[in-house]
Design a protein around this motif. Structure first.
Motif, short mmCIF file in Angstrom:
data_model
loop_
_atom_site.label_atom_id
_atom_site.label_comp_id
_atom_site.label_asym_id
_atom_site.label_seq_id
_atom_site.Cartn_x
_atom_site.Cartn_y
_atom_site.Cartn_z
N ILE A 6 0.80 -1.27 0.01
CA ILE A 6 0.05 -0.10 0.01
C ILE A 6 0.82 1.36 0.01
CG2 ILE A 6 -1.68 1.33 1.33
CD1 ILE A 6 -3.03 -1.22 0.02
N VAL A 7 1.96 1.33 0.82
CA VAL A 7 2.70 2.62 1.02
C VAL A 7 3.68 2.63 -0.39
CG1 VAL A 7 4.74 3.59 2.30
CG2 VAL A 7 2.86 2.51 3.50
N THR A 8 3.97 1.56 -1.02
CA THR A 8 5.23 1.81 -2.05
C THR A 8 4.45 1.73 -3.38
OG1 THR A 8 5.60 -0.57 -2.01
CG2 THR A 8 7.08 0.74 -0.40
N SER A 9 3.21 1.25 -3.46
CA SER A 9 2.77 1.04 -4.76
C SER A 9 2.76 2.46 -5.51
CB SER A 9 1.42 0.59 -4.91
OG SER A 9 0.67 0.52 -6.29
N PRO A 10 3.36 2.57 -6.54
CA PRO A 10 3.24 3.82 -7.60
C PRO A 10 2.05 4.01 -8.34
CG PRO A 10 4.35 2.28 -8.92
CD PRO A 10 4.20 1.51 -7.49
N THR A 11 1.15 3.04 -8.18
CA THR A 11 -0.30 3.33 -8.96
C THR A 11 -1.35 2.98 -8.10
OG1 THR A 11 -0.12 1.07 -9.76
CG2 THR A 11 0.69 2.69 -11.38
N LYS A 12 -2.54 3.12 -8.42
CA LYS A 12 -3.75 2.95 -7.60
C LYS A 12 -4.07 1.54 -7.68
CE LYS A 12 -5.88 7.62 -7.51
NZ LYS A 12 -7.11 8.26 -7.95
N LEU A 13 -3.53 0.87 -8.90
CA LEU A 13 -3.95 -0.67 -8.98
C LEU A 13 -2.79 -1.58 -8.51
CD1 LEU A 13 -5.84 -2.81 -9.62
CD2 LEU A 13 -5.31 -2.67 -12.01
N ILE A 14 -2.62 -2.23 -7.55
CA ILE A 14 -1.56 -3.06 -7.29
C ILE A 14 -1.53 -4.26 -8.47
CG2 ILE A 14 0.01 -4.66 -5.91
CD1 ILE A 14 -1.21 -2.72 -3.65
N SER A 15 -0.30 -4.39 -9.34
CA SER A 15 -0.36 -5.46 -10.47
C SER A 15 0.17 -6.53 -9.80
CB SER A 15 0.26 -4.87 -11.45
OG SER A 15 1.66 -4.53 -11.29
N ALA A 16 0.51 -7.59 -10.56
CA ALA A 16 1.26 -9.00 -10.20
C ALA A 16 2.81 -8.72 -10.22
CB ALA A 16 0.83 -10.02 -11.03
N GLU A 17 3.16 -7.74 -11.01
CA GLU A 17 4.61 -7.45 -10.95
C GLU A 17 5.14 -6.78 -9.76
OE1 GLU A 17 6.63 -8.49 -13.38
OE2 GLU A 17 5.05 -9.44 -14.56
N GLU A 18 4.27 -6.11 -9.13
CA GLU A 18 4.83 -5.42 -8.01
C GLU A 18 4.75 -6.33 -6.77
OE1 GLU A 18 2.77 -1.59 -7.14
OE2 GLU A 18 1.78 -2.04 -9.02
N ILE A 19 4.22 -7.39 -6.81
CA ILE A 19 3.90 -8.53 -5.72
C ILE A 19 5.27 -9.19 -5.30
CG2 ILE A 19 2.75 -10.73 -4.97
CD1 ILE A 19 1.05 -8.36 -4.87
N TRP A 20 6.17 -9.32 -6.31
CA TRP A 20 7.23 -10.25 -6.14
C TRP A 20 8.36 -9.96 -5.17
CZ3 TRP A 20 5.81 -14.96 -6.87
CH2 TRP A 20 4.98 -15.22 -7.83
N MET A 21 8.62 -8.50 -5.30
CA MET A 21 9.82 -8.00 -4.12
C MET A 21 9.44 -8.08 -2.83
SD MET A 21 12.52 -7.53 -6.09
CE MET A 21 13.20 -6.10 -4.90
N PRO A 22 8.26 -7.56 -2.35
CA PRO A 22 7.76 -7.52 -1.16
C PRO A 22 7.74 -9.10 -0.68
CG PRO A 22 6.25 -6.05 -2.11
CD PRO A 22 7.17 -6.89 -3.31
N LEU A 23 7.45 -10.05 -1.57
CA LEU A 23 7.57 -11.56 -1.02
C LEU A 23 8.93 -12.04 -1.07
CD1 LEU A 23 4.67 -12.94 -3.15
CD2 LEU A 23 4.75 -12.27 -0.62
N GLY A 24 9.97 -11.34 -1.53
CA GLY A 24 11.32 -11.60 -1.45
C GLY A 24 11.71 -12.67 -2.55
N ASN A 25 11.07 -12.28 -3.94
CA ASN A 25 11.41 -12.86 -4.99
C ASN A 25 11.50 -11.76 -6.14
OD1 ASN A 25 10.84 -15.70 -4.50
ND2 ASN A 25 8.90 -14.77 -4.02
N ASP A 26 12.42 -11.90 -6.92
CA ASP A 26 13.02 -10.96 -7.95
C ASP A 26 12.24 -11.33 -9.26
OD1 ASP A 26 14.20 -13.12 -8.78
OD2 ASP A 26 16.25 -12.19 -8.90
N LYS A 27 11.50 -12.58 -9.33
CA LYS A 27 10.60 -12.59 -10.54
C LYS A 27 9.74 -13.98 -10.16
CE LYS A 27 14.04 -16.16 -12.19
NZ LYS A 27 14.86 -16.38 -13.34
#
Length: 457
Positions: A378-399
């Motif tokens: 929520i804090v780091t999302s650059p857009t209003k819609l969180i996409s699948a591509e934004e999920i991996w870094m917070p989960l500790g995955n780069d892809k």
């Protein structure tokens, strides 16, 4: 010995029957009736004989009639019939054949089942009413749980919270079991808030965070000058602060054997001495404890006192990990998105692909890990819609960790295996078949058909 047979003997016997009996020929003309038929149809018996049952039905005396059904099937037939007085009759028609095996007469006997039918309708109405009340109760329970900070759609979590609510109004010792991050502290607070001690303090003691050498002084307090470096006026301990309230010992499995002895004595007697003190202090409190350690194994390994374990383990409540209640994941995500968006003044939504990825994670840190990941998104999302591509870094995955499926010997078998796996994932992650259809991109009837095909419940 000989008997004189009266010509009207059959009629006498027929009229002596208590049952309601009516006989017609194959054309539906009434040939015989018993006296009891008047009470059912409200028509004099002499008016019935010679009339057609088809005329009776047409005039509204009774409907439907069983005669044509028996005539067509040649077999015993039973129906529910309604009279003009709105009585409900259980009517059975029996075919009577002559010596040549042809249908000759149709005997019909009836029983008034109005009260039974009314009772069945009443029971059906009561079942509907009970279902309505049950739905309202479930809704109120959901609201109640949300008021205490819980999202519980899974049956395992609902059972856990129902047990906690059930024992809340007593002073029985409760032991909360479960992995780190499942919400043991929240359950302990709910028990306190639902107990008669809710106006008293809720004192949380993290047994794993206090050094062994300082535990006694922190827990029981000390008198002034009790040891070098102590405050001259002494200090009130955490146990003493729980007077008239709830004492919550978190991570109780981390206590050393030496401190376990002291805590056991305190629980048994509800009395203690401050460090350096000479005067006993009595405390009125309710005890709730929690641990992520397997206490039974610790007891077997002599690392946890058996007598203390039995003191704590009066009512054990095991809180299931998040991976075992996957139906709670999406509601939790929705709650965190709304809560953190409001907290950080953001307007954020999740797309379906991102939700799917989050539902597939193991969540070893349970609800606490999910909460932290959601706040970060929520804090780091650059857009209003969180996409699948934004999920991996917070989960500790780069892809994206692409799933691989084993070839089953033929393309149809492999595709079937993949389809079944995807359906199981959707079933565990979605609350309804409508959600599954949206997620999988197929129609709801197709979802139903495929769930039956793979016997997925």
């Amino acid at each position: 010995m000989s008997y004189n047979i009266r010509e009207d003997e059959n009629e006498v016997i027929l009229q002596s029957l208590q049952d309601d009996l009516l006989v017609t020929d194959t054309d539906g003309i009434i040939t015989r009736v018993t006296a009891a038929m008047k009470s059912l149809y409200g028509v004099e018996n002499k008016e019935l004989v010679g009339k057609s049952v088809y005329e009776l039905e047409k005039s509204g005396v009774c409907t439907p009639i069983v005669t044509p059904l028996v005539k067509e099937s040649g077999k015993r037939t039973t129906i529910i019939q309604t009279t003009k007085e709105n009585k409900k009759l259980l009517v059975t028609g029996v075919p009577v054949f002559n010596d040549n095996g042809k249908l000759w007469r149709i005997a019909t006997y009836s029983h008034d089942v109005t009260e039974l039918v009314n009772m069945r309708e009443y029971l059906a109405h009561m079942e509907e009413e009970m279902q309505r009340v049950l739905n309202e109760l479930n809704h109120l329970r959901s609201q109640y749980l949300q008021e205490h900070g819980f999202i519980a759609r899974s049956s395992s979590m609902k059972r856990c919270l129902e047990m906690a609510r059930q024992v809340a109004d007593t002073d029985v010792n409760v032991l909360l079991l479960g992995e780190s991050g499942v919400g043991k502290t929240q359950v302990a607070k709910m028990i306190h808030q639902e107990s008669p001690r809710k106006e008293g303090p809720f004192i949380e003691v993290n047994c794993g965070a206090i050094p062994e050498t300082l535990f006694e002084a922190e827990f029981f307090g000390y008198e002034g000058g009790a040891f070098t470096g102590s405050h001259k006026n002494g200090k009130v301990g955490l146990a003493e602060l729980s007077e008239k309230g709830t004492l919550f010992l978190d991570e109780v499995g981390e206590l050393s054997l030496n401190n376990q002895v002291k805590v056991l004595k305190f629980i048994q007697e509800k009395q203690f001495y401050r460090v350096g003190g000479r005067k006993p202090k009595n405390i009125d409190f309710r005890l709730v404890t929690a641990t992520n350690q397997p206490l039974i194994e610790l007891v077997e390994e002599k690392r946890f006192r058996e007598d203390l374990f039995f003191r704590l383990n009066v009512v054990p409540i095991t809180i299931p990990p998040l991976r075992e209640r996957t139906s709670d994941i999406i509601p939790l995500i929705e709650y965190f998105v709304q809560d953190f968006s409001k907290k950080h003044n953001r307007d954020i939504q999740m797309d379906k692909a991102a939700l799917k990825i989050l539902c597939e994670q193991e969540w070893k840190g349970n609800v606490r890990e999910l909460m932290n990941v959601m706040e970060r998104l929520i804090v780091t999302s650059p857009t209003k819609l969180i996409s699948a591509e934004e999920i991996w870094m917070p989960l500790g995955n780069d892809k994206k960790d692409t799933k691989k499926y084993t070839f089953q010997g033929s393309l149809p078998d492999t595709l079937s295996s993949v389809e079944e796996a995807l359906l199981k994932e959707a079933a565990s992650s979605c609350r309804t078949t409508t959600e599954m259809a949206e997620w999988l991109g197929i129609s709801q009837p197709t979802v139903f058909r495929k769930l039956r095909k793979y016997n997925i419940k």
